[in-house]
Motif scaffolding. Structure first.
Motif, PDB file in Angstrom:
ATOM      1  N   VAL A  10       0.843  -1.198   0.000  1.00  0.00           N
ATOM      2  CA  VAL A  10       0.000   0.000   0.000  1.00  0.00           C
ATOM      3  C   VAL A  10       0.877   1.247   0.000  1.00  0.00           C
ATOM      4  N   ARG A  11       1.903   1.263   0.841  1.00  0.00           N
ATOM      5  CA  ARG A  11       2.789   2.431   0.908  1.00  0.00           C
ATOM      6  C   ARG A  11       3.512   2.646  -0.420  1.00  0.00           C
ATOM      7  N   SER A  12       3.959   1.548  -1.024  1.00  0.00           N
ATOM      8  CA  SER A  12       4.656   1.662  -2.313  1.00  0.00           C
ATOM      9  C   SER A  12       3.729   2.214  -3.389  1.00  0.00           C
ATOM     10  N   ALA A  13       2.486   1.746  -3.404  1.00  0.00           N
ATOM     11  CA  ALA A  13       1.526   2.229  -4.397  1.00  0.00           C
ATOM     12  C   ALA A  13       1.204   3.704  -4.176  1.00  0.00           C
ATOM     13  N   LEU A  14       1.124   4.138  -2.929  1.00  0.00           N
ATOM     14  CA  LEU A  14       0.870   5.555  -2.638  1.00  0.00           C
ATOM     15  C   LEU A  14       2.022   6.424  -3.129  1.00  0.00           C
ATOM     16  N   ARG A  15       3.233   5.977  -2.908  1.00  0.00           N
ATOM     17  CA  ARG A  15       4.403   6.774  -3.340  1.00  0.00           C
ATOM     18  C   ARG A  15       4.545   6.774  -4.851  1.00  0.00           C
ATOM     19  N   ALA A  16       4.099   5.690  -5.493  1.00  0.00           N
ATOM     20  CA  ALA A  16       4.146   5.648  -6.952  1.00  0.00           C
ATOM     21  C   ALA A  16       3.117   6.592  -7.568  1.00  0.00           C
ATOM     22  N   SER A  38       6.782  11.258   0.781  1.00  0.00           N
ATOM     23  CA  SER A  38       7.953  10.672   1.425  1.00  0.00           C
ATOM     24  C   SER A  38       7.549   9.417   2.192  1.00  0.00           C
ATOM     25  N   GLU A  39       8.553   8.625   2.594  1.00  0.00           N
ATOM     26  CA  GLU A  39       8.268   7.429   3.379  1.00  0.00           C
ATOM     27  C   GLU A  39       7.562   7.788   4.681  1.00  0.00           C
ATOM     28  N   GLU A  40       7.954   8.896   5.288  1.00  0.00           N
ATOM     29  CA  GLU A  40       7.348   9.315   6.546  1.00  0.00           C
ATOM     30  C   GLU A  40       5.878   9.663   6.352  1.00  0.00           C
ATOM     31  N   GLU A  41       5.551  10.305   5.226  1.00  0.00           N
ATOM     32  CA  GLU A  41       4.177  10.753   4.976  1.00  0.00           C
ATOM     33  C   GLU A  41       3.212   9.594   4.744  1.00  0.00           C
ATOM     34  N   VAL A  42       3.703   8.461   4.243  1.00  0.00           N
ATOM     35  CA  VAL A  42       2.814   7.331   3.976  1.00  0.00           C
ATOM     36  C   VAL A  42       2.859   6.302   5.104  1.00  0.00           C
ATOM     37  N   ARG A  43       3.508   6.656   6.208  1.00  0.00           N
ATOM     38  CA  ARG A  43       3.621   5.694   7.311  1.00  0.00           C
ATOM     39  C   ARG A  43       2.238   5.351   7.874  1.00  0.00           C
ATOM     40  N   ASP A  44       1.393   6.363   8.052  1.00  0.00           N
ATOM     41  CA  ASP A  44       0.045   6.142   8.582  1.00  0.00           C
ATOM     42  C   ASP A  44      -0.982   6.418   7.491  1.00  0.00           C
ATOM     43  N   PHE A  45      -1.747   5.413   7.152  1.00  0.00           N
ATOM     44  CA  PHE A  45      -2.791   5.566   6.137  1.00  0.00           C
ATOM     45  C   PHE A  45      -4.047   4.856   6.623  1.00  0.00           C
ATOM     46  N   GLN A  46      -5.169   5.199   6.002  1.00  0.00           N
ATOM     47  CA  GLN A  46      -6.450   4.590   6.358  1.00  0.00           C
ATOM     48  C   GLN A  46      -7.119   4.102   5.083  1.00  0.00           C
ATOM     49  N   ILE A  47      -7.421   2.811   5.029  1.00  0.00           N
ATOM     50  CA  ILE A  47      -8.133   2.282   3.869  1.00  0.00           C
ATOM     51  C   ILE A  47      -9.594   2.702   3.971  1.00  0.00           C
ATOM     52  N   VAL A  48     -10.097   3.368   2.951  1.00  0.00           N
ATOM     53  CA  VAL A  48     -11.469   3.870   2.929  1.00  0.00           C
ATOM     54  C   VAL A  48     -12.391   2.922   2.175  1.00  0.00           C
ATOM     55  N   LYS A  49     -11.903   2.384   1.065  1.00  0.00           N
ATOM     56  CA  LYS A  49     -12.668   1.434   0.271  1.00  0.00           C
ATOM     57  C   LYS A  49     -11.713   0.405  -0.301  1.00  0.00           C
ATOM     58  N   LYS A  50     -12.240  -0.813  -0.482  1.00  0.00           N
ATOM     59  CA  LYS A  50     -11.431  -1.875  -1.080  1.00  0.00           C
ATOM     60  C   LYS A  50     -12.346  -2.822  -1.831  1.00  0.00           C
ATOM     61  N   ARG A  51     -12.041  -3.069  -3.093  1.00  0.00           N
ATOM     62  CA  ARG A  51     -12.848  -4.010  -3.887  1.00  0.00           C
ATOM     63  C   ARG A  51     -11.922  -4.892  -4.707  1.00  0.00           C
ATOM     64  N   LEU A  52     -12.209  -6.198  -4.698  1.00  0.00           N
ATOM     65  CA  LEU A  52     -11.430  -7.146  -5.481  1.00  0.00           C
ATOM     66  C   LEU A  52     -11.818  -7.048  -6.947  1.00  0.00           C
ATOM     67  N   SER A  53     -10.830  -7.020  -7.817  1.00  0.00           N
ATOM     68  CA  SER A  53     -11.050  -7.032  -9.267  1.00  0.00           C
ATOM     69  C   SER A  53     -10.494  -8.336  -9.826  1.00  0.00           C
ATOM     70  N   ALA A  54     -11.393  -9.190 -10.338  1.00  0.00           N
ATOM     71  CA  ALA A  54     -10.977 -10.485 -10.879  1.00  0.00           C
ATOM     72  C   ALA A  54     -11.419 -10.648 -12.328  1.00  0.00           C
ATOM     73  N   ALA A  55     -11.672  -9.517 -13.004  1.00  0.00           N
ATOM     74  CA  ALA A  55     -12.110  -9.594 -14.395  1.00  0.00           C
ATOM     75  C   ALA A  55     -11.040 -10.241 -15.272  1.00  0.00           C
ATOM     76  N   ASP A  56      -9.779  -9.940 -14.982  1.00  0.00           N
ATOM     77  CA  ASP A  56      -8.651 -10.551 -15.690  1.00  0.00           C
ATOM     78  C   ASP A  56      -8.021 -11.564 -14.739  1.00  0.00           C
ATOM     79  N   LYS A  57      -8.200 -12.857 -15.017  1.00  0.00           N
ATOM     80  CA  LYS A  57      -7.717 -13.891 -14.097  1.00  0.00           C
ATOM     81  C   LYS A  57      -6.203 -13.921 -14.000  1.00  0.00           C
ATOM     82  N   THR A  58      -5.496 -13.282 -14.948  1.00  0.00           N
ATOM     83  CA  THR A  58      -4.031 -13.214 -14.873  1.00  0.00           C
ATOM     84  C   THR A  58      -3.554 -12.001 -14.084  1.00  0.00           C
ATOM     85  N   ASP A  59      -4.494 -11.160 -13.680  1.00  0.00           N
ATOM     86  CA  ASP A  59      -4.118  -9.945 -12.938  1.00  0.00           C
ATOM     87  C   ASP A  59      -5.189  -9.630 -11.899  1.00  0.00           C
ATOM     88  N   ILE A  60      -5.350 -10.517 -10.929  1.00  0.00           N
ATOM     89  CA  ILE A  60      -6.319 -10.297  -9.864  1.00  0.00           C
ATOM     90  C   ILE A  60      -5.694  -9.334  -8.846  1.00  0.00           C
TER      91      ILE A  60
END
Length: 526
Positions: free
Chosen positions: A17-23, A28-50
């Motif tokens: 999660v931290r790596s994706a935020l920085r990308a 900075s690493e310090e800024e992404v130390r504390d995060f809160q997941i607000v929404k999360k949904r699984l995407s399985a439309a492409d079985k090679t990239d779930i």
């Protein structure tokens, strides 16, 4: 706080999660130390990239947030979605009829504002209710007042406990936070595919009851609404039947959270002059596949670990003008005996929290409309349900056995000649009979056409040994109680039709949120 969207692997870590935020953002690493997941949904439309699609919130300095908000289409302010309600100033205690999701959360909202509601429930507390359900499953003995439909927690207690949230708002967040406070896992606050499971739901419902009592609410079990007293078009009392005696509860506000199966209560409302209209719903069967087969259909042969049992949602629009759709999909679950009427068979589905049963099942329903009821009576949909449920009872051979058939035998209209490798999970017992024996022809023809469509869309859905168990008739209410912008019934002040039974929601979260809105309307009315 600010929020942004990212994607992470299916088997993600906090580091991912931290790596994706920085990308995505210059952080900075310090800024992404504390995060809160607000929404999360699984995407399985492409079985090679779930993967998971996430919305993540960060708390930064005011200057830093202002700077990041200038990055177009990547960042937006985070709304905490808090609901603020006034202190109750009511002349009499409000009455809430029904303790399903809509009733419980209407009552909880009222109680938290100091209104000390009275909750009227025709069934039993959730602990005693479980014994009634077991008696039907083990011995075929139905308690018409306490079963999978009636009792503390409502029909949702005996389901997968799916929490279909859709877009978050302050009402849904109030419900989700209250569920977490009552023992639900914190992941439901952000998972778009969250579920609680029947095994957890009973404990959660009990804790909500304890919270209500601590706030001064009164719960009246084995108590049924038998009338509403009006004066000058306003509610002045609820008449209830308790221990064989009629009691009058003086009140100015009644929340009607009666669910979709209280047919006798709808008759009471009709006699009272409550304005209702017929409403379309779905009729069909439950279809069970092996769980591992469904997992392969959705995730593929080389799925990442830790995804849990797979779910699906299917819909097709047929040339005959009808829709056929999956409903209440229960991964790794069982088919349950859901009748509340003697001499009828009704199915529903449930899963426990782990969803690790050998089969996965879903209702497959054909759309019906008021045109199919062939009556001007607003309650005619109930009569159509009743006829089908009684036909299913007879097709099953009585004793609340459910009629089942292999998918291949149903599709090909053949007489079963071999045992089924998928064992029906309906707990009372089953006997072999085709849906043609208990459903109208327009339903069975539509189901056959839909199975062909679903196989084309999801190859492998047609599984010869899949089990079709009927009848599924109680997907939602076949009637709507008309209400105005103040959530009051048309022409009757102080009467608040709420939730799925009233025709305004479907599922635990939307029903509970509708109950919160009704309570808010009571607390804020002039």
């Amino acid at each position: 706080m600010i929020e942004t969207e990212i994607r992470v692997p299916a088997a993600y870590t906090s580091g991912d999660v931290r790596s994706a935020l920085r990308a995505r953002l210059p952080l900075s690493e310090e800024e992404v130390r504390d995060f809160q997941i607000v929404k999360k949904r699984l995407s399985a439309a492409d079985k090679t990239d779930i993967h998971y699609k996430m919305t993540v919130a960060l708390a930064l300095s005011e200057d830093r947030e202002s700077g990041l908000l200038k990055i177009r289409n990547k960042v937006r302010p985070h709304d905490g979605l808090e609901l603020e309600l006034p202190e109750a100033k009511l002349g009499a205690r409000p009455v809430v009829v029904g303790s399903g999701p809509a009733g419980l959360f209407a009552a909880l909202t009222l109680a938290e504002s100091g209104a000390r509601p009275i909750i009227v429930e025709r069934g039993l507390p959730v602990e005693e209710r479980a014994e009634c359900v077991r008696r039907l499953e083990l011995f075929g003995i139905l308690n018409p007042e306490c079963n999978v439909q009636f009792g503390e927690g409502g029909a949702g207690t005996y389901s997968d406990g799916k929490l279909k949230v859709g877009s978050h708002d302050k009402y849904k967040m109030k419900v989700l936070r209250a569920l977490v406070e009552a023992g639900a896992p914190e992941e439901i606050l952000y998972s778009m595919d969250g579920h609680l499971g029947t095994d957890k739901l009973s404990h959660i419902v009990r804790r909500v009851r304890e919270r209500l009592i601590s706030l001064g609410a009164t719960l009246m079990f084995s108590t049924r609404l038998v009338g509403i007293n009006l004066k000058d078009g306003r509610v002045c009392a609820a008449r209830v039947m308790c221990d064989g005696k009629e009691e009058i509860i003086e009140t100015e506000n009644i929340v009607l959270a009666i669910g979709h199966s209280a047919r006798d209560t709808f008759e009471v409302l009709k006699k009272t002059g409550v304005i209702m209209e017929p409403r379309g719903f779905g009729i069909g069967v439950r279809i069970e596949h092996p769980r591992e087969h469904v997992d392969r259909l959705i995730y593929g042969e080389c799925a990442p670990q830790g995804l849990g049992s797979a779910s699906y949602h299917l819909v097709t629009h047929l040339d005959n003008g009808r829709s056929v759709y999956s409903f209440c999909m229960c991964p790794g679950g069982t088919v349950v005996a859901a009748t509340s009427s003697e001499g009828g068979v009704v199915t529903n589905g449930m899963s426990e929290y782990l969803r690790d049963g050998s089969s996965s099942n879903a209702a497959f329903l054909v759309s019906v409309t008021p045109r199919d009821f062939a009556s001007e009576d607003p309650l005619a949909g109930f009569e159509l349900q009743r006829k089908i449920e009684e036909s299913a009872y007879l097709a099953g051979g009585g004793g609340y056995l459910a009629p089942t058939v292999r998918m291949e035998d149903f599709v090909k209209k053949t007489i079963p000649t071999q045992p089924c490798t998928v064992l029906p999970s309906y707990p009372v017992g089953t006997s072999t009979a085709s849906p043609d024996d208990y459903l109208p022809e327009y339903i069975t023809d539509s189901l056959r056409a839909a199975i062909a469509d679903f196989e084309e869309y999801l190859p492998g859905f047609y599984y010869p040994d899949a089990v079709m168990t009927g009848a599924e008739t109680r997907s939602t209410s076949p009637v709507r109680i008309l209400r105005d912008g103040s959530y009051e019934a048309i022409g009757i002040k102080g009467l608040y039709p709420t939730g799925e039974g009233a025709g305004y929601s479907g599922g635990i979260i939307s029903s509970a949120a509708d109950g919160v809105k009704a309570a808010e309307a009571i607390l804020t009315k002039k």
